[in-house]
Write a protein that holds these residues in place. Structure first.
Motif, PDB file in Angstrom:
ATOM      1  N   GLU A 167       0.815  -1.207   0.000  1.00 29.35           N
ATOM      2  CA  GLU A 167       0.000   0.000   0.000  1.00 29.35           C
ATOM      3  C   GLU A 167       0.856   1.267   0.000  1.00 29.35           C
ATOM      4  OE1 GLU A 167      -3.542   1.912  -0.405  1.00 29.35           O
ATOM      5  OE2 GLU A 167      -3.198  -0.268  -0.362  1.00 29.35           O
ATOM      6  N   LYS A 168       1.981   1.231   0.709  1.00 30.46           N
ATOM      7  CA  LYS A 168       2.832   2.414   0.777  1.00 30.46           C
ATOM      8  C   LYS A 168       3.428   2.769  -0.587  1.00 30.46           C
ATOM      9  CE  LYS A 168       6.959  -0.193   2.199  1.00 30.46           C
ATOM     10  NZ  LYS A 168       8.047  -0.307   3.222  1.00 30.46           N
ATOM     11  N   ILE A 169       3.683   1.727  -1.426  1.00 29.75           N
ATOM     12  CA  ILE A 169       4.211   1.971  -2.773  1.00 29.75           C
ATOM     13  C   ILE A 169       3.134   2.590  -3.644  1.00 29.75           C
ATOM     14  CG2 ILE A 169       5.118   0.864  -4.851  1.00 29.75           C
ATOM     15  CD1 ILE A 169       7.130   1.019  -2.617  1.00 29.75           C
ATOM     16  N   LEU A 170       1.902   2.095  -3.530  1.00 31.66           N
ATOM     17  CA  LEU A 170       0.799   2.625  -4.339  1.00 31.66           C
ATOM     18  C   LEU A 170       0.470   4.066  -3.955  1.00 31.66           C
ATOM     19  CD1 LEU A 170      -1.555  -0.495  -4.446  1.00 31.66           C
ATOM     20  CD2 LEU A 170      -0.117   0.397  -6.285  1.00 31.66           C
ATOM     21  N   LYS A 171       0.614   4.399  -2.675  1.00 33.68           N
ATOM     22  CA  LYS A 171       0.368   5.780  -2.254  1.00 33.68           C
ATOM     23  C   LYS A 171       1.439   6.722  -2.792  1.00 33.68           C
ATOM     24  CE  LYS A 171      -2.207   4.851   2.001  1.00 33.68           C
ATOM     25  NZ  LYS A 171      -2.220   4.999   3.489  1.00 33.68           N
ATOM     26  N   ARG A 172       2.670   6.220  -2.823  1.00 38.40           N
ATOM     27  CA  ARG A 172       3.766   7.040  -3.311  1.00 38.40           C
ATOM     28  C   ARG A 172       3.732   7.194  -4.824  1.00 38.40           C
ATOM     29  NH1 ARG A 172      10.207   5.671  -2.434  1.00 38.40           N
ATOM     30  NH2 ARG A 172      11.022   7.476  -3.606  1.00 38.40           N
ATOM     31  N   PHE A 173       3.343   6.103  -5.509  1.00 40.02           N
ATOM     32  CA  PHE A 173       3.283   6.112  -6.983  1.00 40.02           C
ATOM     33  C   PHE A 173       1.874   5.692  -7.418  1.00 40.02           C
ATOM     34  CE2 PHE A 173       7.649   4.935  -5.792  1.00 40.02           C
ATOM     35  CZ  PHE A 173       8.377   5.942  -6.402  1.00 40.02           C
ATOM     36  N   PRO A 174       0.898   6.556  -7.326  1.00 40.62           N
ATOM     37  CA  PRO A 174      -0.501   6.187  -7.599  1.00 40.62           C
ATOM     38  C   PRO A 174      -0.782   5.838  -9.061  1.00 40.62           C
ATOM     39  CG  PRO A 174      -0.280   8.561  -7.286  1.00 40.62           C
ATOM     40  CD  PRO A 174       1.033   7.968  -6.911  1.00 40.62           C
ATOM     41  N   LEU A 175       0.115   6.224  -9.967  1.00 39.92           N
ATOM     42  CA  LEU A 175      -0.128   5.925 -11.388  1.00 39.92           C
ATOM     43  C   LEU A 175       0.399   4.558 -11.821  1.00 39.92           C
ATOM     44  CD1 LEU A 175       0.600   9.396 -13.056  1.00 39.92           C
ATOM     45  CD2 LEU A 175      -1.619   8.320 -12.607  1.00 39.92           C
ATOM     46  N   ILE A 176       0.999   3.800 -10.900  1.00 38.48           N
ATOM     47  CA  ILE A 176       1.518   2.475 -11.271  1.00 38.48           C
ATOM     48  C   ILE A 176       0.436   1.594 -11.895  1.00 38.48           C
ATOM     49  CG2 ILE A 176       2.308   0.278 -10.309  1.00 38.48           C
ATOM     50  CD1 ILE A 176       4.257   1.697  -8.601  1.00 38.48           C
ATOM     51  N   PRO A 177      -0.750   1.452 -11.300  1.00 34.01           N
ATOM     52  CA  PRO A 177      -1.783   0.598 -11.935  1.00 34.01           C
ATOM     53  C   PRO A 177      -2.161   1.069 -13.329  1.00 34.01           C
ATOM     54  CG  PRO A 177      -2.361   1.078  -9.651  1.00 34.01           C
ATOM     55  CD  PRO A 177      -1.216   1.972  -9.994  1.00 34.01           C
ATOM     56  N   VAL A 178      -2.185   2.374 -13.554  1.00 27.58           N
ATOM     57  CA  VAL A 178      -2.529   2.906 -14.882  1.00 27.58           C
ATOM     58  C   VAL A 178      -1.456   2.521 -15.894  1.00 27.58           C
ATOM     59  CG1 VAL A 178      -2.947   4.996 -16.224  1.00 27.58           C
ATOM     60  CG2 VAL A 178      -3.790   4.829 -13.863  1.00 27.58           C
ATOM     61  N   TYR A 179      -0.191   2.704 -15.527  1.00 31.66           N
ATOM     62  CA  TYR A 179       0.906   2.360 -16.439  1.00 31.66           C
ATOM     63  C   TYR A 179       0.935   0.865 -16.741  1.00 31.66           C
ATOM     64  CZ  TYR A 179       2.700   7.053 -15.411  1.00 31.66           C
ATOM     65  OH  TYR A 179       2.849   8.414 -15.273  1.00 31.66           O
TER      66      TYR A 179
END
Length: 497
Positions: free
Chosen positions: A454-466
């Motif tokens: 979760e901490k990675i997704l908060k820091r880089f919220p566009l990862i799922p989009v990419y």
């Protein structure tokens, strides 16, 4: 019975009987002493004291020579079988190497290592039975204290098909019945039909040397025995190196192959080269784009007959990922994306395309470095030829759409590609498509689609989009841009860990 016993004692005490008479009396009294009674399945011994004993003395005496014969026969049979059917695989055996088929083989530069015993099979590959069970014709061995892989570059039916094709296409040129022609002889006219003389410059830049070169050919359309062009449907296709034909590409491969077989007669090199072009171009890829120059392939050590020797890298991704840490999986994903970028950029104006990327043909070294260990299905494209020929839409970017896999929605491994768009487009995102289909598939083998902290997704919220864009976008340019963004993010994540 008492009378018999007294007579026995009297006879035994007498010293006047001859030895012959004494033996006869002992034999007679021995018979009279025992009575045998068969009760059910047991044979009982009745002594004078009335005690019953089970052992059959006479039967036991007969069993001893029988056991001796059984043991002797077993030892003899084992020794005979071991001499007739070897237990261990001899990789220096001519039948294993298929040396008699040369020059319709892969090379001979490594034959001294085989014949001197420097290459030793290991693990299950040591046993002769491995040849019967090993349909892929892949063996493991050691070479100069290094773990290596021995490959015959095809299943037995594929090798037979290769020989049949060469024989069928050459029999008319040799003027002999096919039954009297060997593939060793047939590969010569087959190759020479596609050889021309080229003027090569020397070190001073003078064009004064004539050398033999292979010209571009299509084994699926040209019947060499009659020199007639025929439809390619159902005919011999050859290796993937023959896709996107280019004389400059063939010359480039040939130069590297001849360089690695220094000292060998050039025409012999061309016979070997022709054999690989027809069967499996993996050794050509590994020599043209060598590991020592930074390409993510195993070290290619050489060949002897129809066996090549390559570096053993390590377990494949399918074996490695279940035990890998989250950081190791991120690093593996980063490496795959960088490999896709490297292959797309290519070298010397040539591009490589991965058409069969999977977890099983990508291996992980002891230091965590990934290498593509199966080069059979890599396509090499001459970008200079595309710019020169300028086919339709040659400069229009192409986005892979996985066409043809729509009817297999339940198969996450289904991946398609367009050969025509590979050969005719300067901008093609197939390598990123192939990598992202593995990284972000519904199976989520890397744990990147659903397993990011979760901490990675908060820091880089566009990862799922990419990740989604890289996996499924059909808009030209979007997939490559998404992959480049993921490379930057993964590098930043690893740098902070």
């Amino acid at each position: 019975m008492d009378m018999d016993m007294r007579r026995r004692r009297s006879d035994l005490d007498s010293e006047n009987f001859s030895s012959t008479l004494n033996m006869r009396l002992k034999s007679q009294l021995f018979k009279e002493k025992f009575s045998f009674e068969i009760v059910g399945k047991q044979q009982l011994l009745d002594s004078e004291e009335g005690i019953l004993k089970y052992p059959n003395i006479k039967s036991r005496s007969r069993m001893k020579p029988l056991l001796v014969w059984v043991v002797t026969l077993g030892v003899f049979s084992t020794a005979l079988l071991r001499s007739a059917i070897p237990i261990y695989l001899n990789v220096a055996d001519e039948k294993f190497l298929e040396l008699k088929k040369c020059p319709a083989c892969y090379g001979v530069m490594l034959c001294p290592a085989f014949l001197m015993g420097d290459i030793v099979p290991e693990t299950w590959s040591r046993f002769k039975a491995a040849q019967l069970l090993n349909t892929k014709n892949v063996y493991f061995a050691t070479f100069k204290d290094k773990h290596v892989v021995l490959k015959k570059l095809g299943h037995d039916p594929q090798l037979e098909q290769l020989d049949h094709h060469i024989l069928q296409q050459s029999v008319g040129l040799l003027n002999n019945p096919i039954q009297q022609v060997s593939v060793s002889a047939a590969v010569r006219p087959y190759t020479q039909q596609n050889v021309w003389l080229d003027c090569v410059k020397d070190f001073e830049g003078n064009g004064s040397t004539l050398v033999h070169r292979l010209r571009v050919f299509d084994p699926s359309s040209q019947d060499i025995s009659s020199n007639d062009l025929q439809p390619s449907i159902g005919r011999f296709r050859g290796s993937d190196m023959l896709m996107c034909p280019s004389q400059r590409k063939l010359n480039y491969i040939e130069n590297e192959f001849v360089k690695n077989n220094f000292g060998l007669y050039r025409l012999t090199c061309l016979y070997n080269l022709m054999t690989l072009l027809l069967l499996n171009s993996e050794p050509l890829i590994f020599q043209t784009f060598p590991a020592k120059e930074g390409w993510p392939f195993p070290i290619y050590y050489g060949a002897c007959g129809r066996v090549v020797v390559e570096e053993y890298v390590g377990p494949n991704l399918a074996q490695w990922l279940p035990q890998a840490s989250w950081k190791e999986r991120i690093n593996a994903a980063l490496q795959l994306l960088i490999i896709a970028d490297k292959f797309t950029n290519g070298a010397a104006d040539f591009r490589l395309y991965l058409t069969d990327l999977s977890l099983f043909n990508t291996a992980v070294g002891s230091d965590g470095t990934l290498k593509i260990v199966d080069g059979e299905n890599i396509v090499m494209v001459d970008l200079e030829k595309i710019r020169t020929d300028r086919p339709e839409n040659f400069d229009v970017p192409y986005a892979s759409d996985n066409a043809g896999c729509e009817h297999l929605p339940s198969d996450p491994h289904c991946m398609s590609y367009s050969e025509q768009d590979m050969c005719n487009r300067l901008h093609n995102d197939h390598n990123f498509f192939a990598v992202c289909r593995e990284l972000f598939s519904p199976l989520d083998s890397f744990g990147l689609a659903n397993g990011l902290p979760e901490k990675i997704l908060k820091r880089f919220p566009l990862i799922p989009v990419y990740q989604t864009d890289c996996y499924s976008s059909t808009i030209p340019g979007v997939r490559k841009s998404a992959a480049e963004n993921l490379i930057s993010i993964y590098q930043e994540i690893l740098a902070d860990m």
